[in-house]
Design an enzyme around this catalytic site. Structure first.
Site, PDB file in Angstrom:
ATOM      1  N   LYS A  65      43.483   8.926 -89.537  1.00 25.20           N
ATOM      2  CA  LYS A  65      42.830  10.221 -89.293  1.00 25.20           C
ATOM      3  C   LYS A  65      43.801  11.326 -88.869  1.00 25.20           C
ATOM      4  O   LYS A  65      43.615  12.487 -89.221  1.00 25.20           O
ATOM      5  CB  LYS A  65      41.719  10.068 -88.253  1.00 25.20           C
ATOM      6  N   ASP A 103      32.901  13.638 -87.437  1.00 27.49           N
ATOM      7  CA  ASP A 103      32.543  12.665 -86.396  1.00 27.49           C
ATOM      8  C   ASP A 103      31.821  13.352 -85.238  1.00 27.49           C
ATOM      9  O   ASP A 103      30.898  12.786 -84.635  1.00 27.49           O
ATOM     10  CB  ASP A 103      33.799  11.968 -85.854  1.00 27.49           C
ATOM     11  N   ALA A 127      39.815   6.793 -75.030  1.00 32.43           N
ATOM     12  CA  ALA A 127      40.632   8.006 -75.172  1.00 32.43           C
ATOM     13  C   ALA A 127      41.386   8.010 -76.496  1.00 32.43           C
ATOM     14  O   ALA A 127      42.398   8.692 -76.634  1.00 32.43           O
ATOM     15  CB  ALA A 127      41.607   8.115 -74.000  1.00 32.43           C
ATOM     16  N   ARG A 151      40.933   2.721 -70.106  1.00 29.07           N
ATOM     17  CA  ARG A 151      41.709   1.615 -69.510  1.00 29.07           C
ATOM     18  C   ARG A 151      43.104   2.101 -69.140  1.00 29.07           C
ATOM     19  O   ARG A 151      43.650   1.753 -68.099  1.00 29.07           O
ATOM     20  CB  ARG A 151      41.773   0.475 -70.535  1.00 29.07           C
ATOM     21  N   ARG A 155      46.339   8.214 -71.052  1.00 27.28           N
ATOM     22  CA  ARG A 155      45.810   8.665 -72.348  1.00 27.28           C
ATOM     23  C   ARG A 155      44.598   9.574 -72.146  1.00 27.28           C
ATOM     24  O   ARG A 155      44.407  10.535 -72.883  1.00 27.28           O
ATOM     25  CB  ARG A 155      45.389   7.434 -73.150  1.00 27.28           C
ATOM     26  N   GLY A 231      26.118   2.261 -83.437  1.00 28.92           N
ATOM     27  CA  GLY A 231      27.194   2.914 -84.176  1.00 28.92           C
ATOM     28  C   GLY A 231      26.821   3.287 -85.601  1.00 28.92           C
ATOM     29  O   GLY A 231      27.391   4.232 -86.162  1.00 28.92           O
TER      30      GLY A 231
HETATM   31  P1  ATR Z   1      39.966   4.866 -82.247  1.00 30.20           P
HETATM   32  O1  ATR Z   1      40.765   5.787 -83.133  1.00 30.20           O
HETATM   33  O2  ATR Z   1      38.897   4.103 -82.986  1.00 30.20           O
HETATM   34  O3  ATR Z   1      39.432   5.542 -81.045  1.00 30.20           O
HETATM   35  P2  ATR Z   1      42.175   3.689 -80.766  1.00 30.20           P
HETATM   36  O4  ATR Z   1      42.931   4.972 -80.791  1.00 30.20           O
HETATM   37  O5  ATR Z   1      42.927   2.418 -81.038  1.00 30.20           O
HETATM   38  O6  ATR Z   1      40.981   3.696 -81.816  1.00 30.20           O
HETATM   39  O7  ATR Z   1      41.420   3.592 -79.358  1.00 30.20           O
HETATM   40  C1  ATR Z   1      40.801   2.439 -78.928  1.00 30.20           C
HETATM   41  C2  ATR Z   1      40.192   2.677 -77.546  1.00 30.20           C
HETATM   42  O8  ATR Z   1      39.604   1.451 -77.096  1.00 30.20           O
HETATM   43  C3  ATR Z   1      41.199   3.086 -76.483  1.00 30.20           C
HETATM   44  O9  ATR Z   1      40.567   3.960 -75.576  1.00 30.20           O
HETATM   45  C4  ATR Z   1      41.543   1.744 -75.833  1.00 30.20           C
HETATM   46  O10 ATR Z   1      42.034   1.852 -74.512  1.00 30.20           O
HETATM   47  P3  ATR Z   1      43.618   2.039 -74.231  1.00 30.20           P
HETATM   48  O11 ATR Z   1      43.921   3.484 -74.481  1.00 30.20           O
HETATM   49  O12 ATR Z   1      43.776   1.635 -72.812  1.00 30.20           O
HETATM   50  O13 ATR Z   1      44.319   1.122 -75.196  1.00 30.20           O
HETATM   51  C5  ATR Z   1      40.173   1.109 -75.822  1.00 30.20           C
HETATM   52  N1  ATR Z   1      40.216  -0.343 -75.675  1.00 30.20           N
HETATM   53  C6  ATR Z   1      40.600  -1.250 -76.597  1.00 30.20           C
HETATM   54  N2  ATR Z   1      40.476  -2.505 -76.108  1.00 30.20           N
HETATM   55  C7  ATR Z   1      40.002  -2.375 -74.830  1.00 30.20           C
HETATM   56  C8  ATR Z   1      39.650  -3.297 -73.786  1.00 30.20           C
HETATM   57  N3  ATR Z   1      39.762  -4.616 -73.965  1.00 30.20           N
HETATM   58  N4  ATR Z   1      39.175  -2.788 -72.627  1.00 30.20           N
HETATM   59  C9  ATR Z   1      39.053  -1.461 -72.444  1.00 30.20           C
HETATM   60  N5  ATR Z   1      39.361  -0.531 -73.385  1.00 30.20           N
HETATM   61  C10 ATR Z   1      39.833  -0.980 -74.555  1.00 30.20           C
END
Ligand code: ATR
Length: 266
Positions: A65, A103, A127, A151, A155, A231
């Site tokens: 994206k 989106d 984030a 988490r 970010r 979703g």
């Molecule tokens: P997208 O473009 O779909 O938003 P992404 O940029 O990979 O995908 O973001 C995934 C999100 O899921 C992030 O906010 C990630 O948190 P981090 O920034 O800390 O990585 C969150 N995420 C993924 N696995 C997680 C987990 N087990 N617990 C909490 N947050 C999680």
């Protein structure tokens, strides 16, 4: 005329089934929406070749994206503010590439009546790219508070600074609208990003993560007396907005909804 969805991987996407059902319903014979599995290193050159190959536009999904916005010749203010594009449209004559992001509008459309963000408090979990579109949507719709939990807090701080609104919280807080934009809950593993006490009765919980048979978060929301939105509702709404940009016709949302759900694995 060709449309498609570019991702890596992309084989799991419900967009082709959803859009092809819509194109058939609209009587657009000769239009086809295809899977475009494109690895990141080939994304830009592949997309640049699509207008000459008969494409009118494409959806773009993970992980492309941001690259989609970067390669575009023009972009909407929404796509620029979010920093990512999920919809590209091609000029049939000049082959110029126009980037948009549906989106955000998709999220707003998926919220049920009585849960509009204007004047309401909200909590966004995550984030990443999905969260950026959600925060943009909630801010632009006039939410009274947009709390962002992630988490990795740094970010979330970056997201709030980039979008010029919202506030970072170090733990999930109660809110009238909660949107899960993390990947927690996707796939077969039952996990929730928040605990039951965060969900108030009468609130609305949107889970951008999708899992056939429902996610643990939506089960939790309903058990707490909250309204749950899955979703696929958001997928249909963003897809409908994209289709309208490419065809200039109102998208048949009911047809798209049924086609997206019909492709659920057993
Ligand atoms: P997208 O473009 O779909 O938003 P992404 O940029 O990979 O995908 O973001 C995934 C999100 O899921 C992030 O906010 C990630 O948190 P981090 O920034 O800390 O990585 C969150 N995420 C993924 N696995 C997680 C987990 N087990 N617990 C909490 N947050 C999680």
């Amino acid at each position: 005329m060709l449309l498609g969805v570019a991702g890596w991987p992309v084989g799991h996407s419900r967009s082709p089934a959803m859009h092809n059902a819509a194109l058939a319903h609209l009587g657009l014979a000769g239009w086809r929406y295809v899977f475009l599995p494109v690895p990141p290193e080939l994304f830009t050159e592949t997309v640049r070749a699509l207008p000459a190959a008969g494409f009118q536009g494409i959806n773009v999904t993970v992980p492309h994206k941001e690259a989609a916005l970067a390669l575009a010749d023009h972009a909407t203010d929404t796509a620029r503010a979010i920093g990512a594009a999920n919809t590209l449209s091609f000029d049939r004559v000049t082959h110029a590439i126009h980037a948009d992001n549906t989106d955000a509008i998709g999220l707003l459309e998926a919220l049920p009546p009585g849960h509009e963000p204007g004047g309401r408090t909200s909590l966004v979990l995550g984030a990443g790219g999905a969260a950026r579109a959600v925060v943009h949507a909630l801010l632009s719709a006039g939410a009274a508070d947009v709390a962002v939990w992630n988490r990795t807090p740094a970010r979330a701080e970056r997201l709030v600074a980039d979008l010029g609104g919202g506030r970072v919280v170090d733990a999930p807080v109660r809110a009238e609208i909660i949107v899960n934009a993390t990947s927690v809950g996707m796939g077969p593993f039952k996990a929730t990003p928040i605990t039951a006490d965060t969900v108030a009765t009468g609130s609305c919980v949107v889970d951008m993560a999708y899992s056939a048979g429902g996610t643990a978060l939506l089960e939790l929301a309903r058990s707490r007396g909250a309204v749950g939105v899955d979703g696929l509702e958001v997928l249909v709404a963003q897809g409908a907005a994209s289709l309208e940009r490419w065809t200039g016709r109102p998208a048949p949302r009911d047809v798209m909804q049924m086609a997206a759900r019909a492709t659920e694995p057993p």
